[in-house]
Design an enzyme around this catalytic site. Structure first.
Site, short mmCIF file in Angstrom:
data_model
loop_
_atom_site.label_atom_id
_atom_site.label_comp_id
_atom_site.label_asym_id
_atom_site.label_seq_id
_atom_site.Cartn_x
_atom_site.Cartn_y
_atom_site.Cartn_z
N TYR A 15 -28.33 45.67 -20.49
CA TYR A 15 -27.86 46.92 -21.10
C TYR A 15 -29.05 47.69 -21.68
O TYR A 15 -29.25 48.88 -21.41
CB TYR A 15 -26.84 46.63 -22.21
CG TYR A 15 -26.64 47.80 -23.14
CD1 TYR A 15 -25.90 48.90 -22.75
CD2 TYR A 15 -27.24 47.82 -24.41
CE1 TYR A 15 -25.75 50.00 -23.60
CE2 TYR A 15 -27.10 48.90 -25.26
CZ TYR A 15 -26.36 49.99 -24.85
OH TYR A 15 -26.22 51.07 -25.68
N LYS A 49 -31.17 51.45 -20.64
CA LYS A 49 -31.51 52.56 -21.55
C LYS A 49 -33.02 52.84 -21.49
O LYS A 49 -33.45 53.99 -21.54
CB LYS A 49 -31.06 52.24 -22.98
CG LYS A 49 -29.55 52.14 -23.12
CD LYS A 49 -28.84 53.46 -22.78
CE LYS A 49 -27.35 53.39 -22.83
NZ LYS A 49 -26.68 54.62 -22.40
N SER A 58 -30.45 54.09 -26.98
CA SER A 58 -29.98 53.08 -27.92
C SER A 58 -31.16 52.43 -28.62
O SER A 58 -32.24 52.28 -28.04
CB SER A 58 -29.22 52.02 -27.12
OG SER A 58 -29.15 50.82 -27.83
N1 UFG Z 1 -21.20 40.39 -34.00
C1 UFG Z 1 -20.56 39.29 -34.53
N2 UFG Z 1 -19.29 39.03 -34.13
C2 UFG Z 1 -18.62 39.81 -33.22
C3 UFG Z 1 -19.29 40.94 -32.68
C4 UFG Z 1 -20.58 41.20 -33.10
O1 UFG Z 1 -21.13 38.56 -35.33
O2 UFG Z 1 -17.46 39.51 -32.91
C5 UFG Z 1 -22.57 40.70 -34.43
C6 UFG Z 1 -23.56 40.75 -33.29
O3 UFG Z 1 -24.04 39.47 -33.00
C7 UFG Z 1 -24.61 41.69 -33.87
C8 UFG Z 1 -23.82 42.63 -34.76
O4 UFG Z 1 -22.57 42.00 -35.00
O5 UFG Z 1 -25.47 40.96 -34.68
C9 UFG Z 1 -23.56 43.97 -34.12
O6 UFG Z 1 -23.02 43.77 -32.82
P1 UFG Z 1 -22.32 44.92 -31.98
O7 UFG Z 1 -21.79 44.31 -30.74
O8 UFG Z 1 -21.37 45.66 -32.86
O9 UFG Z 1 -23.49 45.93 -31.67
P2 UFG Z 1 -24.95 45.64 -31.03
O10 UFG Z 1 -25.91 45.52 -32.16
O11 UFG Z 1 -24.88 44.60 -30.01
O12 UFG Z 1 -25.28 47.05 -30.38
C10 UFG Z 1 -24.78 47.41 -29.14
C11 UFG Z 1 -25.77 48.34 -28.50
C12 UFG Z 1 -25.91 49.61 -29.25
C13 UFG Z 1 -24.59 50.20 -29.43
C14 UFG Z 1 -23.69 49.20 -30.11
C15 UFG Z 1 -22.32 49.73 -30.26
O13 UFG Z 1 -27.03 47.73 -28.45
O14 UFG Z 1 -26.69 50.51 -28.52
O15 UFG Z 1 -23.60 48.04 -29.32
O16 UFG Z 1 -21.76 49.92 -29.01
F1 UFG Z 1 -24.70 51.29 -30.22
#
Ligand code: UFG
Length: 338
Positions: free
Chosen positions: A151, A155, A126
């Site tokens: 998490y 990785k 990731s």
């Molecule tokens: N976010 C919001 N509101 C929400 C959910 C997320 O604002 O309800 C924001 C988060 O704060 C972040 C962005 O959207 O800034 C993306 O968040 P995600 O949860 O979709 O994904 P992440 O960047 O946290 O990534 C994680 C893992 C990755 C994985 C990804 C998808 O770090 O490896 O989830 O599963 F690929």
């Protein structure tokens, strides 16, 4: 290479990868404990491809059950290892759950790679391994900063394990550092369909639009980015799926053993949370109810990918746009809620 074992093959990226592998004439075996995905995904895979992969309901932490699959299947040419938990905030709350599942599962699998002489192994890593990096885009040679969540640590540990075992085990390994996979297969039979309440951004967007959630929380609006919200590199899940098929092809053409390549799988473009929401609203014509909240624990502020290595080694680049990501995610949500 013919027979490929996909762990976590009923999960989100796993199921889309299984589809691409089947469409490229691989024989696919799935192992999944269905703890976070649903058995009906297999039906979705069959409807999409006209082919039914063999399925074993087994937990990677159950070494005996896992070995039975290897005994039954005989020669396995390659493994694509997805089975892991993936929620950043959950990992902050329950770190041991993440270490147990993500690390122990990988240890068991690698012991069997050694014992059953599997030659090709692709690991789901990731972009979260980079931590908070100031110089963007990040490339595979970027020095990792401390992981922001358990998490992400699992990785980092996974990649470190592969780096160590490649010296001992006569096989080749690839760690694919995915950025943010979103969207769904265009046929509409598979998509992001966890058996737990989703908390990634796109299922929260589509879930809010369909009325499953009252409003969309936007985590952070005063961060040091162009509009104050987090930046991520969103990539269509079918493009991610294709990267695995390309990775297996690359591995099968190697003439040496004991290698481990780390490869970013991203689009190269950074998109803010607010920009992604605007793209969804434009594509669908739906205005979301939203609210700003504090940044989420464990989140990095901004990350997007340098794509040089993936295009050079895998001869792979993304094909689908943000609009297609939003449209297919929405089609999937609508199809599953009627
Ligand atoms: N976010 C919001 N509101 C929400 C959910 C997320 O604002 O309800 C924001 C988060 O704060 C972040 C962005 O959207 O800034 C993306 O968040 P995600 O949860 O979709 O994904 P992440 O960047 O946290 O990534 C994680 C893992 C990755 C994985 C990804 C998808 O770090 O490896 O989830 O599963 F690929």
């Amino acid at each position: 290479m013919k027979k490929v074992l996909v762990t976590g093959g009923t999960g989100y990226i796993g199921s889309h990868t299984v589809v691409d592998l089947l469409e490229n004439s691989y024989e696919v075996i799935i192992i999944d404990n269905l703890s976070r995905s649903k058995r009906e995904v297999i039906e979705g895979i069959e409807k999409t491809t006209g082919k039914l992969p063999r399925f074993y309901s087994a937990d990677l932490c159950d070494r005996t059950a896992l070995e039975e699959v290897f005994q039954k299947e005989g020669t396995i040419d390659g493994i694509v290892h997805f089975a892991a938990y993936k929620y950043v905030d959950e990992s902050v709350k329950e770190p041991l759950l993440y270490y147990r599942n993500n690390v122990e599962g990988l240890i068991n699998l690698l012991e069997l790679v050694k014992k059953y002489q599997v030659k090709n192994f692709v690991f789901s890593s990731s972009c979260s391994v980079y931590g908070n990096i100031e110089t963007l885009p990040v490339s595979e040679s970027t020095k990792l900063n401390p992981a922001e969540s358990p998490y992400a640590s699992t990785k980092v540990i996974g990649e470190m394990m592969l780096e160590d075992v490649k010296l001992e085990i006569p096989a080749n390994f690839i760690s694919l550092r995915y950025f943010n996979p979103v969207g769904a297969h265009t046929a509409g039979f598979i998509g992001e369909n966890p058996s737990v309440v989703p908390n990634n951004l796109v299922p929260r967007i589509t879930g809010t639009a369909i009325g499953k959630f009252e409003k969309l929380m936007i985590f952070g609006n005063q961060l040091p980015t162009r509009d104050g919200s987090c930046i991520r590199d969103y990539i269509h899940v079918m493009d991610v799926a294709k990267a695995h098929t390309a990775a297996l092809k690359y591995l099968s053409e190697l003439s040496s053993l004991h290698t481990h390549e780390i490869i970013n799988i991203g689009s190269g473009k950074g998109v803010t949370v607010l920009e992604l929401i605007a793209a969804f609203e434009k594509v669908t014509g739906i205005q979301l109810k939203k609210e700003f909240a504090s940044p989420r624990e464990g989140d990095v502020i901004a990350v997007y990918s340098d794509t040089t290595k993936s295009s050079k080694l895998l001869n792979w680049t993304v094909e689908k746009s943000i609009e297609e990501m939003m449209q297919t995610a929405w089609n999937w949500e609508e199809a599953n809620n009627t």
